[in-house]
Design an enzyme around this catalytic site. Structure first.
Site, PDB file in Angstrom:
ATOM      1  N   ASP A 135     -12.244 -21.071   1.567  1.00 53.52           N
ATOM      2  CA  ASP A 135     -11.915 -20.192   2.690  1.00 53.52           C
ATOM      3  C   ASP A 135     -12.445 -20.820   3.971  1.00 53.52           C
ATOM      4  OD1 ASP A 135     -10.951 -18.029   4.047  1.00 53.52           O
ATOM      5  OD2 ASP A 135     -12.522 -16.639   3.419  1.00 53.52           O
ATOM      6  N   GLU A 191      -0.826 -19.141   8.170  1.00 52.67           N
ATOM      7  CA  GLU A 191      -0.576 -17.766   8.600  1.00 52.67           C
ATOM      8  C   GLU A 191       0.424 -17.638   9.750  1.00 52.67           C
ATOM      9  OE1 GLU A 191      -3.183 -13.713   8.999  1.00 52.67           O
ATOM     10  OE2 GLU A 191      -3.956 -15.566   8.160  1.00 52.67           O
ATOM     11  N   LYS A 199       1.216 -16.976   4.917  1.00 53.99           N
ATOM     12  CA  LYS A 199       0.369 -15.784   4.966  1.00 53.99           C
ATOM     13  C   LYS A 199       0.938 -14.772   5.959  1.00 53.99           C
ATOM     14  CE  LYS A 199      -4.165 -15.939   4.788  1.00 53.99           C
ATOM     15  NZ  LYS A 199      -5.567 -16.290   5.126  1.00 53.99           N
ATOM     16  N   THR A 220      -1.775 -10.940   3.106  1.00 57.17           N
ATOM     17  CA  THR A 220      -3.190 -10.889   3.455  1.00 57.17           C
ATOM     18  C   THR A 220      -3.548  -9.573   4.141  1.00 57.17           C
ATOM     19  OG1 THR A 220      -4.954 -12.172   4.529  1.00 57.17           O
ATOM     20  CG2 THR A 220      -2.845 -12.008   5.703  1.00 57.17           C
ATOM     21  N   PHE A 259      -9.238  -7.925   0.511  1.00 60.75           N
ATOM     22  CA  PHE A 259     -10.442  -8.302   1.258  1.00 60.75           C
ATOM     23  C   PHE A 259     -11.648  -7.494   0.763  1.00 60.75           C
ATOM     24  CE2 PHE A 259      -9.170 -10.588   5.384  1.00 60.75           C
ATOM     25  CZ  PHE A 259      -8.151 -11.272   4.737  1.00 60.75           C
TER      26      PHE A 259
END
Length: 321
Positions: free
Chosen positions: A17, A96, A132, A156, A178
């Protein structure tokens, strides 16, 4: 002795990440994921300066308004970063879509296709890229169409069961629940300052989603994200994928204790009924979940803010050139 990180890798795909190329080279994860916040942080490093300059130069010949040029520059920067990352890992990288498009299905589709085209133009196999998208209703609908086109998606900013169920129904390749941000909300809205890993609300949320998917034969990959401590990670050992920051990867690498498997398809059991997903149900269930509603909105605002700051950084560099 075998470290907890090695034990985790034997049962779960570990994803880095971070957009930090040095950290990725050091930890050699299977996959990597980025977002505007990580790219903004990475862009301050010397390793990214040539990519920033190249993105600026390309945007000047792109045409259109300044806003359109900056959008193109940030997309190209993300793709160049992804290309660099893919040279360091054997798997896939997530890139993303601009968070400001989170409630616009058509615009999300256009930007996603452009990202894939930019990868293709640079000789990168699109099958090594996940797009994403924020898991709003509009984002999930975009992912549904992209998956039909052969473009795999990572949904996400996912905080609720209904977001996960809708994503699976849409055929999304992967979701990113998350964990840590769910924990943050519950600490802020209770009289507690901590939760034990086995009762951590984020851990419980991902475990519920995992069991529902596996018990009902959904193929959507579950990738836990946004961890606050190694205890959360250990409680989700066996999850399809976990995306972990370099600091927590290091902690796992330094720990030689036993790491038992907590999640497995064979033991999956769910009491959640499979029901048709409609827009009305999605919006009502989301409305009833204050944590998910607040964290989704907050996450979109944060990513959008960092996207704007990244554009401002490119604007300043362009003016100084």
């Amino acid at each position: 002795m075998t470290t907890k990180l090695d034990q985790l890798k034997a049962m779960t795909t570990v994803v880095a990440d971070t957009g930090d190329l040095e950290a990725i080279a050091r930890w050699r994860p299977e996959d990597a994921t980025t977002n505007p916040s990580l790219l903004l942080k990475a862009a301050a490093s010397d390793a990214y300066r040539p990519m920033l300059d190249a993105a600026i130069a390309a945007s000047l010949s792109y045409g259109g308004s300044e806003s359109e040029q900056l959008g193109y520059a940030t997309d190209l920067l993300a793709v160049m970063a992804g290309e660099k990352i893919l040279k360091l890992i054997p798997g896939v990288v997530s890139t993303e879509v601009d968070a400001r498009l989170s409630f616009d299905t058509g615009a999300t589709l256009s930007r996603a296709r452009r990202l894939i085209d930019l990868y293709d133009q640079r000789g990168v196999d699109p099958s090594r890229v996940l797009i994403k998208i924020a898991s709003t209703w509009e984002g999930i609908r975009a992912a549904e169409q992209l998956e039909k086109e052969g473009i795999r998606c990572n949904l996400t900013l996912l905080f609720s069961f209904v977001q996960a169920a809708a994503s699976a129904d849409a055929g999304a390749f992967l979701i990113s629940p998350f964990v840590g941000r769910i924990l943050d909300w519950h600490i802020a809205h209770s009289d507690r300052d901590s939760f034990e890993p086995h009762e951590d609300p984020g851990v419980l949320s991902v475990s519920r989603i995992y069991n529902y998917f596996k018990a009902n034969g959904y193929g959507t990959v579950i990738m836990g994200a946004s961890f606050r401590n190694t205890g959360e990670i250990e409680q989700l050992a066996g999850c399809d994928r976990l995306t972990i920051s370099p600091a927590l990867l290091e902690s796992l690498q330094e720990d030689t204790g036993h790491l038992p498997r907590r999640l497995s398809p064979e033991k999956a059991c769910s009491d959640d009924p499979v029901r048709p997903m409609t827009e009305n149900r999605f919006r009502w269930d989301s409305n009833e979940d204050a944590m998910a509603t607040e964290k989704l909105a907050e996450g979109i605002r944060k990513f959008a803010s960092d996207q704007v700051e990244l554009e401002n950084q490119l604007r300043r560099l362009s003016a100084a050139a």
